[in-house]
Design a protein around this motif. Sequence first.
Motif, PDB file in Angstrom:
ATOM      1  N   GLU A 158      25.731  63.487  63.630  1.00  0.00           N
ATOM      2  CA  GLU A 158      27.001  64.018  64.120  1.00  0.00           C
ATOM      3  C   GLU A 158      26.865  65.476  64.565  1.00  0.00           C
ATOM      4  OE1 GLU A 158      26.689  65.477  60.017  1.00  0.00           O
ATOM      5  OE2 GLU A 158      26.286  63.539  60.983  1.00  0.00           O
TER       6      GLU A 158
ATOM      7  N   ASP B 203      27.138  61.215  59.914  1.00  0.00           N
ATOM      8  CA  ASP B 203      26.233  60.094  60.207  1.00  0.00           C
ATOM      9  C   ASP B 203      24.784  60.539  60.037  1.00  0.00           C
ATOM     10  OD1 ASP B 203      25.114  57.725  61.072  1.00  0.00           O
ATOM     11  OD2 ASP B 203      25.457  58.141  63.200  1.00  0.00           O
TER      12      ASP B 203
ATOM     13  N   PRO C 269      36.934  57.823  57.527  1.00  0.00           N
ATOM     14  CA  PRO C 269      37.565  57.658  58.842  1.00  0.00           C
ATOM     15  C   PRO C 269      38.992  58.176  58.911  1.00  0.00           C
ATOM     16  CG  PRO C 269      36.337  55.682  58.263  1.00  0.00           C
ATOM     17  CD  PRO C 269      36.340  56.553  57.045  1.00  0.00           C
ATOM     18  N   HIS C 270      39.804  57.942  57.856  1.00  0.00           N
ATOM     19  CA  HIS C 270      41.208  58.376  57.956  1.00  0.00           C
ATOM     20  C   HIS C 270      41.332  59.895  57.964  1.00  0.00           C
ATOM     21  CE1 HIS C 270      40.748  58.365  53.511  1.00  0.00           C
ATOM     22  NE2 HIS C 270      41.700  59.270  53.511  1.00  0.00           N
TER      23      HIS C 270
ATOM     24  N   VAL D 148      38.995  61.886  59.380  1.00  0.00           N
ATOM     25  CA  VAL D 148      38.581  62.247  60.738  1.00  0.00           C
ATOM     26  C   VAL D 148      39.743  62.057  61.711  1.00  0.00           C
ATOM     27  CG1 VAL D 148      37.064  61.597  62.650  1.00  0.00           C
ATOM     28  CG2 VAL D 148      36.138  61.807  60.334  1.00  0.00           C
ATOM     29  N   GLU D 149      40.474  60.953  61.555  1.00  0.00           N
ATOM     30  CA  GLU D 149      41.630  60.714  62.429  1.00  0.00           C
ATOM     31  C   GLU D 149      42.693  61.788  62.231  1.00  0.00           C
ATOM     32  OE1 GLU D 149      42.025  58.659  64.953  1.00  0.00           O
ATOM     33  OE2 GLU D 149      39.924  58.140  64.615  1.00  0.00           O
TER      34      GLU D 149
ATOM     35  N   THR E 106      34.341  64.050  64.055  1.00  0.00           N
ATOM     36  CA  THR E 106      33.480  62.878  64.033  1.00  0.00           C
ATOM     37  C   THR E 106      33.081  62.555  62.608  1.00  0.00           C
ATOM     38  OG1 THR E 106      31.441  61.940  64.942  1.00  0.00           O
ATOM     39  CG2 THR E 106      31.381  64.253  64.317  1.00  0.00           C
ATOM     40  N   LEU E 107      32.696  61.322  62.389  1.00  0.00           N
ATOM     41  CA  LEU E 107      32.214  60.893  61.089  1.00  0.00           C
ATOM     42  C   LEU E 107      30.822  61.447  60.810  1.00  0.00           C
ATOM     43  CD1 LEU E 107      33.259  57.124  61.007  1.00  0.00           C
ATOM     44  CD2 LEU E 107      33.905  58.827  59.290  1.00  0.00           C
TER      45      LEU E 107
END
Length: 353
Positions: free
Chosen positions: A214, A210, A193-194, A196-197, A207-208
């Motif tokens: 995704e 998945d 996540p960090h 992606v941010e 996006t993550l």
Amino acid sequence: MKALRLHGVGDLRLADEPAPVPGPGEELVGVTAVGICGSDLHWYDESRIGEAVLTQPLVLGHEAAGRIVAGPRAGARVALDPQVPCGACETCGAGRGHLCPQVRFLGHSVTDGALRELVAWPAANLVPLPDTIDDVAGAMLEPLGVAIHALGLARVRPGDAVAILGCGPIGLLLIQLARAAGATTILASDRLPHRVEAARRLGAVATLVDDGAERAVLLDATGGRGVDAAIEIAGEDDAIEAAIALARPAGTVVVAGIPAGDHSTVTASIARRKGLDLRFSRRMNRVYPRAIALVEAGLVDVSSLVSHRFAIDDFDPAFRTAVRRDGLKVVILPSAVPDQAAAPAGTATPSTE
């Protein structure tokens, strides 16, 4: 001097060793900053990278900067270009020194790297740093060079749509470079996540990962048309598959990541049906002047990628941080100088977390 050697899987040892003696055409450099690269982690986790296997204790580290300590250029701040091609073979003669079969590379095979206080390296490979680029940012010119080379293989043009699969430091540099090259749509994905941010902060539609879901999200961001070029920089088959899925017919897919083990696979039918240009990227080829120019022009920010800095004595938490993929880029300061002390060893740069 202090030197950090890899003796086996996860077996790093800090030892006191004699200072290296420069050979003909070499200069002695006090190493001030070394980034831990994903390829260093392959050595650390597997005692190998691709077909190269650890055969003797090895000093890792090839993303490096420092200061020349003796001779006419004493005190000069430099980045270390880590690859030394033979200069005599047909490949070198064609201007492809990065593909030279006899190339020597810092921290690879039997060539000791930069995770030590002093290193002797060819003077021709010591690139002067301007005052506007500090030593830690100077070490980041190497991953920037890798990104420049991969983007060149992708042949990105103004107005293109581009996908970056993997948002580690090189992936984030690719996002910046794609924007500077004129790409108007930049897609990105990662498992963390960090990261992606961080990609979103740089302007990517990110996006993550998945389980492949995704890909539909990213494809929708192009209106279903796909991308002109997709660059895989995750070292995973899934990322290569995503790149192939997102690429338009006759598009370009660049494989730049290094997989665990030494094998990558693709779904051949899709790549063949689309007539994709599948290209493999290795390291970089004479791009340091361009890397410096991009940083000086403010088109690429390398400093913001550095999330952690450690003294060489703290190598164990440094590598554990890098293995966990905490933050973004972990840097070790083998012989820190005053202007590198702005961020205390082991701390994170808040903007990258």
